[in-house]
Design an enzyme around this catalytic site. Sequence first.
Site, short mmCIF file in Angstrom:
data_model
loop_
_atom_site.label_atom_id
_atom_site.label_comp_id
_atom_site.label_asym_id
_atom_site.label_seq_id
_atom_site.Cartn_x
_atom_site.Cartn_y
_atom_site.Cartn_z
NE ARG A 220 -4.25 -1.44 0.08
CZ ARG A 220 -4.40 -2.47 -0.72
NH1 ARG A 220 -3.41 -2.77 -1.57
NH2 ARG A 220 -5.50 -3.20 -0.71
CG HIS A 268 -2.78 0.16 -7.15
ND1 HIS A 268 -3.21 0.84 -6.04
CD2 HIS A 268 -2.82 -1.16 -6.81
CE1 HIS A 268 -3.52 -0.01 -5.08
NE2 HIS A 268 -3.29 -1.24 -5.53
#
Length: 305
Positions: A220, A268
Amino acid sequence: MGLAIISPGKNMDAWISNFQSLDPSIPIQVYPDIQDPLSVEAALLWNHPPGILLEFPNLKLICSMGAGVDHILKDPQLPEHTPITRIVDEKLTWSMTNYVVMGVLNHHRQLVRYQQQQREKRWDMSSPEIEVSIGVLGVGALGNDIVDKLSYMGFKVSGFGKSPKIMSYPYYFGSQLDDFLQQINVLVCMLPLTAETEGYLNLELFKKCNPGTYLINVARGKHLNEQELLVALERGYISGALLDVFHVEPLPSNHPFWEEERIMMTPHIASVTNPNAAAPQILENFRRMKMSQPLINQINRIKGY
């Protein structure tokens, strides 16, 4: 009974199609067009508006649209006793492992260096490989697979976790972080995002690394103190980084990472949930919830994963 899908800004057509093909009898409402909140018993979420789940008085099940649940747990108005599940998918693991292996190999075989030399029309056969020793922060299902595959390829790999475990590879935990960092020069972050791990990748940790350690973060964005990574690069604690996740996504056009040649970035995409694989898991938990049976892939709220 009904399912609410709440994922602002995402196209849900593939999810709806999968749910309807598997069980056309389940009513599905998609945010923001939720006309009957009383009928909602399960909610499928990705970055939902905080507090919105309080609008569903009959909610009995919360499902993450992916493997992570930090986007759910950050909601301060989360219903206290409603179980939360996540997606566990071999394809997710396969994609994540392939991405990390790619990053390790690109660093090990210096692909960026040779791409630059190609642009310069320079032929340099010296030192074609960098010796690497890899450390994986967080060895759950995804982290373990990364260790297994890299070990199979012949790399020296160690793992680090929160608690003691018996592993087939060198494993460090708790207060052994410094010892772990001294064994490696490639650091892969696979930690779950919790209150304890937010900002974990910071200047103090980078100082403890072997000089020139290479960083790969696919967990993350909030694990990484982005400004302190730039400092660590300037001071030589970190030689470069491959980053797939960021504090703000999409990354703002004025972010310094865009101009930093020592940082490689992807948007991502290291491992993206496949609705074909995820929808059956969600419907299975929907069925189990109705039958008061144990759920699959239920997370521990205290641990945060």
